[in-house]
Design a protein around this motif. Structure first.
Motif, PDB file in Angstrom:
ATOM      1  N   HIS A 100      18.458 -28.488  -9.946  1.00 48.11           N
ATOM      2  CA  HIS A 100      19.174 -28.535  -8.672  1.00 48.11           C
ATOM      3  C   HIS A 100      20.470 -29.337  -8.755  1.00 48.11           C
ATOM      4  CE1 HIS A 100      16.173 -26.615  -6.004  1.00 48.11           C
ATOM      5  NE2 HIS A 100      15.308 -27.047  -6.911  1.00 48.11           N
ATOM      6  N   VAL A 101      20.417 -30.499  -9.399  1.00 48.29           N
ATOM      7  CA  VAL A 101      21.589 -31.371  -9.421  1.00 48.29           C
ATOM      8  C   VAL A 101      22.685 -30.811 -10.320  1.00 48.29           C
ATOM      9  CG1 VAL A 101      22.420 -33.670 -10.087  1.00 48.29           C
ATOM     10  CG2 VAL A 101      20.240 -33.416  -8.866  1.00 48.29           C
ATOM     11  N   MET A 102      22.298 -30.219 -11.452  1.00 49.40           N
ATOM     12  CA  MET A 102      23.292 -29.754 -12.416  1.00 49.40           C
ATOM     13  C   MET A 102      23.610 -28.273 -12.263  1.00 49.40           C
ATOM     14  SD  MET A 102      23.570 -32.726 -13.674  1.00 49.40           S
ATOM     15  CE  MET A 102      24.770 -32.456 -14.965  1.00 49.40           C
ATOM     16  N   SER A 103      23.232 -27.675 -11.136  1.00 48.07           N
ATOM     17  CA  SER A 103      23.395 -26.227 -10.960  1.00 48.07           C
ATOM     18  C   SER A 103      24.852 -25.771 -10.966  1.00 48.07           C
ATOM     19  CB  SER A 103      22.721 -25.773  -9.650  1.00 48.07           C
ATOM     20  OG  SER A 103      23.310 -26.431  -8.546  1.00 48.07           O
ATOM     21  N   GLY A 104      25.794 -26.662 -10.615  1.00 49.67           N
ATOM     22  CA  GLY A 104      27.189 -26.266 -10.567  1.00 49.67           C
ATOM     23  C   GLY A 104      27.980 -26.612 -11.800  1.00 49.67           C
ATOM     24  N   VAL A 105      27.339 -27.216 -12.780  1.00 48.38           N
ATOM     25  CA  VAL A 105      28.045 -27.660 -13.982  1.00 48.38           C
ATOM     26  C   VAL A 105      28.229 -26.494 -14.947  1.00 48.38           C
ATOM     27  CG1 VAL A 105      27.851 -29.136 -16.024  1.00 48.38           C
ATOM     28  CG2 VAL A 105      27.270 -30.042 -13.781  1.00 48.38           C
ATOM     29  N   ASN A 106      29.411 -26.415 -15.537  1.00 45.23           N
ATOM     30  CA  ASN A 106      29.684 -25.388 -16.540  1.00 45.23           C
ATOM     31  C   ASN A 106      28.768 -25.602 -17.746  1.00 45.23           C
ATOM     32  OD1 ASN A 106      30.748 -23.798 -18.623  1.00 45.23           O
ATOM     33  ND2 ASN A 106      32.839 -24.020 -17.884  1.00 45.23           N
ATOM     34  N   PRO A 107      27.943 -24.617 -18.103  1.00 42.37           N
ATOM     35  CA  PRO A 107      27.013 -24.790 -19.225  1.00 42.37           C
ATOM     36  C   PRO A 107      27.708 -25.162 -20.529  1.00 42.37           C
ATOM     37  CG  PRO A 107      26.477 -22.808 -17.975  1.00 42.37           C
ATOM     38  CD  PRO A 107      27.787 -23.302 -17.445  1.00 42.37           C
ATOM     39  N   GLN A 108      29.002 -24.809 -20.655  1.00 42.93           N
ATOM     40  CA  GLN A 108      29.744 -25.155 -21.859  1.00 42.93           C
ATOM     41  C   GLN A 108      29.852 -26.660 -22.055  1.00 42.93           C
ATOM     42  OE1 GLN A 108      33.044 -21.733 -22.682  1.00 42.93           O
ATOM     43  NE2 GLN A 108      33.781 -23.781 -22.532  1.00 42.93           N
ATOM     44  N   GLY A 109      29.816 -27.381 -20.942  1.00 43.92           N
ATOM     45  CA  GLY A 109      30.007 -28.829 -21.018  1.00 43.92           C
ATOM     46  C   GLY A 109      28.754 -29.632 -20.805  1.00 43.92           C
ATOM     47  N   CYS A 110      27.585 -28.995 -20.882  1.00 40.08           N
ATOM     48  CA  CYS A 110      26.332 -29.695 -20.597  1.00 40.08           C
ATOM     49  C   CYS A 110      25.229 -29.202 -21.530  1.00 40.08           C
ATOM     50  CB  CYS A 110      25.943 -29.462 -19.139  1.00 40.08           C
ATOM     51  SG  CYS A 110      24.458 -30.326 -18.610  1.00 40.08           S
ATOM     52  N   ARG A 111      24.438 -30.124 -22.020  1.00 41.08           N
ATOM     53  CA  ARG A 111      23.331 -29.758 -22.914  1.00 41.08           C
ATOM     54  C   ARG A 111      22.093 -30.542 -22.520  1.00 41.08           C
ATOM     55  NH1 ARG A 111      23.026 -31.198 -29.376  1.00 41.08           N
ATOM     56  NH2 ARG A 111      20.943 -30.356 -29.784  1.00 41.08           N
ATOM     57  N   VAL A 112      20.985 -29.837 -22.344  1.00 42.72           N
ATOM     58  CA  VAL A 112      19.705 -30.463 -22.001  1.00 42.72           C
ATOM     59  C   VAL A 112      18.825 -30.471 -23.247  1.00 42.72           C
ATOM     60  CG1 VAL A 112      17.665 -30.384 -20.544  1.00 42.72           C
ATOM     61  CG2 VAL A 112      19.875 -29.654 -19.614  1.00 42.72           C
ATOM     62  N   THR A 113      18.276 -31.628 -23.563  1.00 42.62           N
ATOM     63  CA  THR A 113      17.350 -31.755 -24.697  1.00 42.62           C
ATOM     64  C   THR A 113      16.019 -32.274 -24.184  1.00 42.62           C
ATOM     65  OG1 THR A 113      19.197 -32.287 -26.184  1.00 42.62           O
ATOM     66  CG2 THR A 113      16.977 -32.761 -26.968  1.00 42.62           C
ATOM     67  N   ALA A 114      14.960 -31.507 -24.425  1.00 44.70           N
ATOM     68  CA  ALA A 114      13.612 -31.926 -24.038  1.00 44.70           C
ATOM     69  C   ALA A 114      12.917 -32.499 -25.266  1.00 44.70           C
ATOM     70  CB  ALA A 114      12.833 -30.751 -23.475  1.00 44.70           C
ATOM     71  N   PHE A 115      12.419 -33.713 -25.143  1.00 42.21           N
ATOM     72  CA  PHE A 115      11.776 -34.379 -26.276  1.00 42.21           C
ATOM     73  C   PHE A 115      10.266 -34.209 -26.198  1.00 42.21           C
ATOM     74  CE2 PHE A 115      15.929 -36.207 -26.317  1.00 42.21           C
ATOM     75  CZ  PHE A 115      16.180 -36.488 -27.649  1.00 42.21           C
ATOM     76  N   ARG A 116       9.740 -33.483 -27.178  1.00 41.92           N
ATOM     77  CA  ARG A 116       8.298 -33.264 -27.315  1.00 41.92           C
ATOM     78  C   ARG A 116       7.754 -34.240 -28.358  1.00 41.92           C
ATOM     79  NH1 ARG A 116       8.308 -30.801 -22.647  1.00 41.92           N
ATOM     80  NH2 ARG A 116       9.544 -28.887 -22.597  1.00 41.92           N
ATOM     81  N   PRO A 117       6.462 -34.197 -28.653  1.00 44.30           N
ATOM     82  CA  PRO A 117       5.948 -35.038 -29.743  1.00 44.30           C
ATOM     83  C   PRO A 117       6.736 -34.785 -31.027  1.00 44.30           C
ATOM     84  CG  PRO A 117       4.130 -34.113 -28.495  1.00 44.30           C
ATOM     85  CD  PRO A 117       5.373 -33.469 -27.956  1.00 44.30           C
ATOM     86  N   PRO A 118       7.018 -35.813 -31.807  1.00 44.32           N
ATOM     87  CA  PRO A 118       7.852 -35.662 -33.005  1.00 44.32           C
ATOM     88  C   PRO A 118       7.295 -34.628 -33.974  1.00 44.32           C
ATOM     89  CG  PRO A 118       7.470 -37.980 -32.519  1.00 44.32           C
ATOM     90  CD  PRO A 118       6.575 -37.195 -31.609  1.00 44.32           C
ATOM     91  N   SER A 119       8.207 -33.870 -34.578  1.00 43.22           N
ATOM     92  CA  SER A 119       7.818 -32.881 -35.586  1.00 43.22           C
ATOM     93  C   SER A 119       7.539 -33.596 -36.914  1.00 43.22           C
ATOM     94  CB  SER A 119       8.942 -31.869 -35.792  1.00 43.22           C
ATOM     95  OG  SER A 119      10.070 -32.505 -36.385  1.00 43.22           O
ATOM     96  N   GLU A 120       7.059 -32.832 -37.875  1.00 48.75           N
ATOM     97  CA  GLU A 120       6.767 -33.410 -39.189  1.00 48.75           C
ATOM     98  C   GLU A 120       8.040 -33.975 -39.818  1.00 48.75           C
ATOM     99  OE1 GLU A 120       4.762 -31.768 -43.291  1.00 48.75           O
ATOM    100  OE2 GLU A 120       4.057 -30.932 -41.387  1.00 48.75           O
ATOM    101  N   GLU A 121       9.139 -33.240 -39.666  1.00 49.13           N
ATOM    102  CA  GLU A 121      10.414 -33.704 -40.227  1.00 49.13           C
ATOM    103  C   GLU A 121      10.881 -34.980 -39.522  1.00 49.13           C
ATOM    104  OE1 GLU A 121      15.026 -32.182 -40.944  1.00 49.13           O
ATOM    105  OE2 GLU A 121      13.743 -31.190 -39.460  1.00 49.13           O
TER     106      GLU A 121
END
Length: 289
Positions: free
Chosen positions: A79-100
């Motif tokens: 809702h809050v970021m709905s008007g932001v140009n996707p080119q200038g915004c990146r969402v990262t979801a952190f899950r349990p750490p991978s093996e690497e």
């Protein structure tokens, strides 16, 4: 309408007690229509600021969202970021750490996801998971090859402080938000996900298991927020039992953060300006051809 957000900000060296912090406050909106108008105004202003932020390219913005399960992180982002140009915004979801990821220090994966100058980075959960989940489930430390004991949390909190101080000194503006939801509201949202077939997929059995550790997680949050809120990277504890109110408060916090940067569009030299004027004259004159 300007929402005063300082009351939600955690001052440096403050000892946080989440039980004394409200999960519900008087809403800043009168009704649903007023909420929509306020949010639309915030989104429009945020869109304008983000364009200037992208063009300015002196800073980056890192928005860290942490919360108990079902507190509304995804809804805030949507809702809050709905008007932001996707080119200038990146969402990262952190899950349990991978093996690497487990083969590196706990901040490694966060460093790889940091926003560049002119970019807004949103961490849906973050490197703070590494001073929360293993603190509640210390057996996880075995898989990370880390030493047990109280000192590890002081060391990790200090690493986080140094990391955020370094980012701030190099142009990354950091805003950290804890969406503060009550245990009763979480229960109601879990039940709603069960009752609505279209939302069944959102309920992970692991969420119910973690709910049994509510007090442990609350204590872990209190400790990490108390240890890491600073002038350079403040925490905000946002009451989240009312989703609409939480979105308005968060959007105001983001707007305040961008406005504090004194953004401006890049200026051009006098020579470049003369060149542009000539290009314009050629374009306008070329209409006849």
């Amino acid at each position: 309408m300007k929402i005063k957000t300082n009351r939600f900000r955690v001052s440096e060296d403050e000892t946080v007690r989440l039980k004394s912090r409200p999960t519900l406050v008087k809403p800043v909106y009168r009704n649903r229509r007023h909420y929509r108008a306020l949010l639309d105004a915030h989104v429009e202003t945020l869109s304008d600021l983000q364009k200037m932020f992208f063009a300015d390219k002196r800073f980056s913005l890192l928005l860290v969202l942490q919360a108990m399960d079902a507190a509304g992180k995804d809804g805030v982002i949507r809702h809050v970021m709905s008007g932001v140009n996707p080119q200038g915004c990146r969402v990262t979801a952190f899950r349990p750490p991978s093996e690497e990821e487990l083969l590196h220090d706990f901040l490694w994966r966060a460093e790889r996801a940091l926003p560049a100058r002119g970019q807004i980075g949103i961490f849906n959960r973050s490197y703070y998971e590494e001073v929360l989940v293993p603190r509640v489930h210390p057996e996880i430390l075995k898989t990370e090859g880390a030493q047990r004991g109280g000192r590890i949390w002081r060391k990790r909190n200090r690493s986080i402080q140094d990391f955020e101080r370094h980012l701030s000194a190099n142009g990354t503006h950091i805003v950290k938000i804890f969406l503060h939801v009550s245990k009763g509201e979480q229960r109601d949202r879990f039940v709603a996900r069960i009752d609505d077939p279209d939302k069944n997929w959102k309920l992970d059995p692991a969420d119910i298991k973690e709910r049994a550790c509510w007090k442990d997680y609350r204590r872990a949050y209190e400790r990490c927020i108390s240890a890491t809120s600073s002038e350079a990277a403040p925490w905000y504890i946002v009451p989240a039992d009312d989703k609409r109110n939480a979105r308005l408060i968060v959007s105001q916090i983001v707007l305040d953060a961008l406005r504090s940067l004194k953004l401006e569009y890049p200026s051009v030299s006098a020579g470049r300006r003369r060149e542009l004027v000539q290009i314009r004259a050629d374009l306008v004159g070329g209409r006849r051809r």
